[in-house]
Design a protein around this motif. Structure first.
Motif, PDB file in Angstrom:
ATOM      1  N   PHE A  53       0.862  -1.065   0.274  1.00 16.32           N
ATOM      2  CA  PHE A  53       0.330  -0.006  -0.442  1.00 16.32           C
ATOM      3  C   PHE A  53       0.820   0.804  -0.135  1.00 16.32           C
ATOM      4  O   PHE A  53       0.525   2.415  -0.522  1.00 16.32           O
ATOM      5  N   VAL A  54       1.709   1.099   0.493  1.00 12.09           N
ATOM      6  CA  VAL A  54       2.703   2.086   0.615  1.00 12.09           C
ATOM      7  C   VAL A  54       3.546   2.641  -0.808  1.00 12.09           C
ATOM      8  O   VAL A  54       3.373   3.894  -1.375  1.00 12.09           O
ATOM      9  N   MET A  55       3.733   1.525  -1.583  1.00 11.99           N
ATOM     10  CA  MET A  55       4.699   1.000  -3.189  1.00 11.99           C
ATOM     11  C   MET A  55       3.093   2.465  -3.778  1.00 11.99           C
ATOM     12  O   MET A  55       3.187   2.688  -4.185  1.00 11.99           O
ATOM     13  N   ALA A  56       1.818   1.791  -3.708  1.00 10.57           N
ATOM     14  CA  ALA A  56       0.529   1.966  -4.419  1.00 10.57           C
ATOM     15  C   ALA A  56       0.723   3.564  -4.471  1.00 10.57           C
ATOM     16  O   ALA A  56      -0.111   4.168  -4.931  1.00 10.57           O
ATOM     17  N   ALA A  57       0.877   4.128  -2.847  1.00 10.54           N
ATOM     18  CA  ALA A  57       0.341   5.518  -2.652  1.00 10.54           C
ATOM     19  C   ALA A  57       1.332   6.370  -3.522  1.00 10.54           C
ATOM     20  O   ALA A  57       1.246   7.309  -4.204  1.00 10.54           O
ATOM     21  N   VAL A  58       2.561   5.745  -3.400  1.00 10.52           N
ATOM     22  CA  VAL A  58       3.892   6.206  -4.150  1.00 10.52           C
ATOM     23  C   VAL A  58       3.307   6.847  -6.013  1.00 10.52           C
ATOM     24  O   VAL A  58       3.657   7.317  -6.429  1.00 10.52           O
ATOM     25  N   LEU A  59       3.138   5.504  -6.222  1.00 11.97           N
ATOM     26  CA  LEU A  59       2.115   5.241  -7.533  1.00 11.97           C
ATOM     27  C   LEU A  59       1.321   5.760  -8.029  1.00 11.97           C
ATOM     28  O   LEU A  59       1.205   7.116  -9.204  1.00 11.97           O
ATOM     29  N   ALA A  60       0.639   6.314  -7.587  1.00 10.08           N
ATOM     30  CA  ALA A  60      -0.745   6.973  -7.290  1.00 10.08           C
ATOM     31  C   ALA A  60      -0.606   8.460  -7.212  1.00 10.08           C
ATOM     32  O   ALA A  60      -1.420   9.285  -7.755  1.00 10.08           O
ATOM     33  N   LEU A  61       0.256   8.502  -6.445  1.00 13.60           N
ATOM     34  CA  LEU A  61       0.771  10.095  -6.562  1.00 13.60           C
ATOM     35  C   LEU A  61       1.194  10.674  -8.007  1.00 13.60           C
ATOM     36  O   LEU A  61       0.936  11.296  -8.572  1.00 13.60           O
ATOM     37  N   MET A  62       1.471   9.599  -8.436  1.00 16.76           N
ATOM     38  CA  MET A  62       2.418  10.173  -9.955  1.00 16.76           C
ATOM     39  C   MET A  62       1.387  10.035 -10.622  1.00 16.76           C
ATOM     40  O   MET A  62       1.164  11.058 -11.793  1.00 16.76           O
ATOM     41  N   PHE A  63       0.370   8.857 -10.729  1.00  9.33           N
ATOM     42  CA  PHE A  63      -1.105   9.540 -11.494  1.00  9.33           C
ATOM     43  C   PHE A  63      -1.769  10.569 -11.247  1.00  9.33           C
ATOM     44  O   PHE A  63      -2.581  11.361 -11.971  1.00  9.33           O
ATOM     45  N   ALA A  64      -1.539  11.136  -9.558  1.00  8.50           N
ATOM     46  CA  ALA A  64      -2.667  11.626  -9.337  1.00  8.50           C
ATOM     47  C   ALA A  64      -2.075  13.392  -9.717  1.00  8.50           C
ATOM     48  O   ALA A  64      -2.918  14.052 -10.523  1.00  8.50           O
ATOM     49  N   PHE A  65      -0.979  13.704  -9.730  1.00  8.27           N
ATOM     50  CA  PHE A  65       0.158  14.703 -10.829  1.00  8.27           C
ATOM     51  C   PHE A  65      -0.206  14.543 -12.289  1.00  8.27           C
ATOM     52  O   PHE A  65      -0.821  15.448 -13.089  1.00  8.27           O
ATOM     53  N   CYS A  66      -0.516  13.680 -12.761  1.00  8.81           N
ATOM     54  CA  CYS A  66      -1.324  13.839 -14.219  1.00  8.81           C
ATOM     55  C   CYS A  66      -2.849  14.175 -14.345  1.00  8.81           C
ATOM     56  O   CYS A  66      -3.162  14.869 -14.931  1.00  8.81           O
ATOM     57  N   TYR A  67      -3.317  13.588 -13.173  1.00  9.13           N
ATOM     58  CA  TYR A  67      -4.977  13.846 -13.559  1.00  9.13           C
ATOM     59  C   TYR A  67      -4.528  15.445 -13.217  1.00  9.13           C
ATOM     60  O   TYR A  67      -5.555  16.347 -13.996  1.00  9.13           O
ATOM     61  N   ALA A  68      -4.325  15.749 -12.096  1.00  8.41           N
ATOM     62  CA  ALA A  68      -4.146  17.538 -11.949  1.00  8.41           C
ATOM     63  C   ALA A  68      -3.579  18.032 -13.325  1.00  8.41           C
ATOM     64  O   ALA A  68      -4.995  19.128 -13.360  1.00  8.41           O
ATOM     65  N   GLU A  69      -2.955  18.186 -13.578  1.00  6.77           N
ATOM     66  CA  GLU A  69      -2.223  18.626 -15.104  1.00  6.77           C
ATOM     67  C   GLU A  69      -3.167  18.369 -16.184  1.00  6.77           C
ATOM     68  O   GLU A  69      -4.057  19.870 -16.419  1.00  6.77           O
ATOM     69  N   LEU A  70      -3.967  17.322 -16.498  1.00  2.91           N
ATOM     70  CA  LEU A  70      -4.574  17.504 -17.547  1.00  2.91           C
ATOM     71  C   LEU A  70      -6.046  17.317 -17.063  1.00  2.91           C
ATOM     72  O   LEU A  70      -6.583  18.507 -17.540  1.00  2.91           O
ATOM     73  N   GLY A  71      -6.301  18.070 -15.487  1.00  3.80           N
ATOM     74  CA  GLY A  71      -7.786  18.051 -15.353  1.00  3.80           C
ATOM     75  C   GLY A  71      -7.998  19.621 -15.048  1.00  3.80           C
ATOM     76  O   GLY A  71      -8.751  20.515 -15.525  1.00  3.80           O
ATOM     77  N   ARG A  72      -6.738  20.251 -14.976  1.00  2.00           N
ATOM     78  CA  ARG A  72      -7.106  21.974 -14.536  1.00  2.00           C
ATOM     79  C   ARG A  72      -7.099  22.119 -16.483  1.00  2.00           C
ATOM     80  O   ARG A  72      -7.556  23.481 -16.626  1.00  2.00           O
ATOM     81  N   ALA A  73      -6.014  21.610 -16.823  1.00  2.00           N
ATOM     82  CA  ALA A  73      -5.537  22.148 -18.889  1.00  2.00           C
ATOM     83  C   ALA A  73      -7.100  21.605 -19.457  1.00  2.00           C
ATOM     84  O   ALA A  73      -6.981  22.549 -20.418  1.00  2.00           O
ATOM     85  N   HIS A  74      -7.729  20.912 -19.301  1.00  2.00           N
ATOM     86  CA  HIS A  74      -8.808  20.336 -20.234  1.00  2.00           C
ATOM     87  C   HIS A  74     -10.180  19.841 -19.918  1.00  2.00           C
ATOM     88  O   HIS A  74     -10.933  20.223 -20.077  1.00  2.00           O
TER      89      HIS A  74
END
Length: 454
Positions: A53-74
């Motif tokens: 779950f710790v590794m999943a949290a780190v990977l989820a943060l990478m996905f969250a950055f992707c969602y955050a940038e795309l969600g704001r841009a599009h």
């Protein structure tokens, strides 16, 4: 004087960042993730569930950055399929849309089926799990068409009760420490009744389950058009949602491992949380916690249904269907200001899936779909700045493109691992979804001016 209703094809902006976070975290339903999803990771990786779950949290943060940038841009209620269409073209948009749609179709019955156990524990009954799941799914879709501001208040209140139920686990586990802290960093599994070090392959394999348990922070972007600030705070909503979810889930899981009277008995138990409660608590406490978990699952499905309505509404507005269907999906309820027909689109098939008796199969297939969607989002975040130089990106993830690259690699690795372990049926369903996306694009999307201009 009451406010005028929103016209068809337009969502009424009424939500704050706090409201979006409340709905989003409720959709993740941390309590049901800990009680319903985490046991699958414990069965697979034993005490390695913590590191997974710790590794999943780190990977989820990478996905969250992707969602955050795309969600704001599009900024669109369509979310993932809109990003895919704009970055990679019409066919990619349809493929992503149908994958998201099937994923959203499966998640409510998965959660609802797992909730039946906790309803029976709370009431001391023996209701059939499929019947309970059916009632939950149908009721959730009925509530999902209500005004979204009202639903934000309801889901936020239920979320507080959900956190209270998890705090019971935290207090019991940390209040009765039995296992050493080293158990968190030395993964162990049970073989033939004896504890052994867990192979790292099992721990890494459980990362996918961890991502499923955190899943739901990204769909905050689906509510961008419902926000009063015009979606300007959607990136904050994504990141805050993930942060809260990780804390709310990881702390109780840690308490479960530390407070287990017998690590082998806890790992072997089909209900590890129930094992902790009965070992340190009493029957009344166990029933109250079970009631809280049941309520949290119901709350989560209502929040997910709201997200489903936004995706389908957007698909109608962007003309992914025939003209008549597009018009129906963009119809706004005159009283509730909700895209009610779009929200109800998946109600019947989702209810029918409640009759599936194999929760483990439903869960594994849903995880596969989630990873597919994550891969699409990561690729979009990696290429959006490169291919769409004329589009402004007001929020830019730190250290780009590193988070997007890590997200692509992580999703790709998990996808290959999951496909290797998937059943032929699951693979055929995914191939069928991709084939259907090609057909729909050729029939509707390729000839639709609205979709081509998206």
């Amino acid at each position: 004087m009451s406010a005028s209703p929103a016209p068809d094809g337009v969502l009424k902006p009424t939500l704050s960042v706090f409201d979006v976070v409340a709905i989003t975290v409720s959709a993740v339903t941390p309590a049901s993730s800990v009680f319903v999803i985490a046991p699958f990771a414990i069965q697979q990786a034993g005490s390695g569930v913590f590191l997974a779950f710790v590794m999943a949290a780190v990977l989820a943060l990478m996905f969250a950055f992707c969602y955050a940038e795309l969600g704001r841009a599009h900024n669109s209620a369509g979310g993932e399929y809109v990003y895919a269409k704009r970055v990679f073209g019409g066919m990619a948009g349809y493929a992503t849309f149908l994958t998201v749609l099937v994923m959203l179709l499966f998640i409510p019955p998965v959660l609802a089926t797992g909730a039946a156990t906790y309803l029976n524990n709370a009431l001391g009954t023996k209701f059939d799990s499929q019947t309970v799941a059916l009632v939950i799914v149908v009721s959730s879709y009925a509530l999902g068409i209500l005004n979204i501001k009202l639903n934000a208040w309801i889901t936020g209140t239920c979320l507080l009760l959900e956190v209270a139920a998890l705090l019971v686990i935290v207090f019991i586990g940390f209040g009765n420490p039995v296992q050493p802290v080293s158990v968190l960093l030395a993964p162990q599994i049970v073989e033939n009744g004896v504890l052994h070090l867990a192979p790292w392959g099992l721990v890494i394999g459980a990362v996918g389950i961890g991502l499923f348990s955190y899943n739901g922070y990204g769909p905050a972007v689906l509510l961008a058009e419902d926000m009063k600030c015009g979606g300007k705070g959607v990136h904050k909503a994504v990141l805050w949602s993930l942060g809260l979810v990780v804390v709310i889930e990881l702390v109780p899981i840690t308490a479960l491992l530390i407070g287990a009277p017998s690590l082998s008995a806890m790992i072997s138990s089909p209900d590890p949380i129930g094992y902790l409660l009965t070992s340190h608590g009493n029957e009344t406490l166990s029933r109250l916690v079970s009631a809280g978990i049941f309520l949290s699952v119901f709350n989560a499905i209502v929040a997910i249904v709201i997200q489903i309505g936004r995706v389908v509404f957007s698909s109608g507005r962007d003309a992914l269907w025939t003209p008549r269907i597009n018009k129906l999906f963009t119809r706004i309820h005159p009283r509730w200001d909700s895209p009610w027909l779009a929200t109800l689109f998946l109600a019947i098939p989702s209810a029918l899936l409640s009759f599936s008796s194999n929760l483990a199969d439903l869960t594994s297939f849903t995880v596969l779909l989630i990873i597919l969607v994550y891969l699409a989002v990561a690729l979009c975040a990696l290429m959006s700045r490169v291919l769409l130089r004329d589009r402004d990106h007001p929020y830019r993830m730190p250290l780009w493109p590193l988070p997007a690259v890590l997200a692509v690699l992580g999703a790709g690795y998990l996808l290959v691992t999951l496909i290797y372990a998937a059943s032929v049926r699951d693979i055929m369903v995914i191939i069928g979804v991709l084939a259907l996306s090609v057909i729909l694009y050729c029939i509707s999307g390729r000839l639709s001016p609205a979709y081509q201009k998206l």
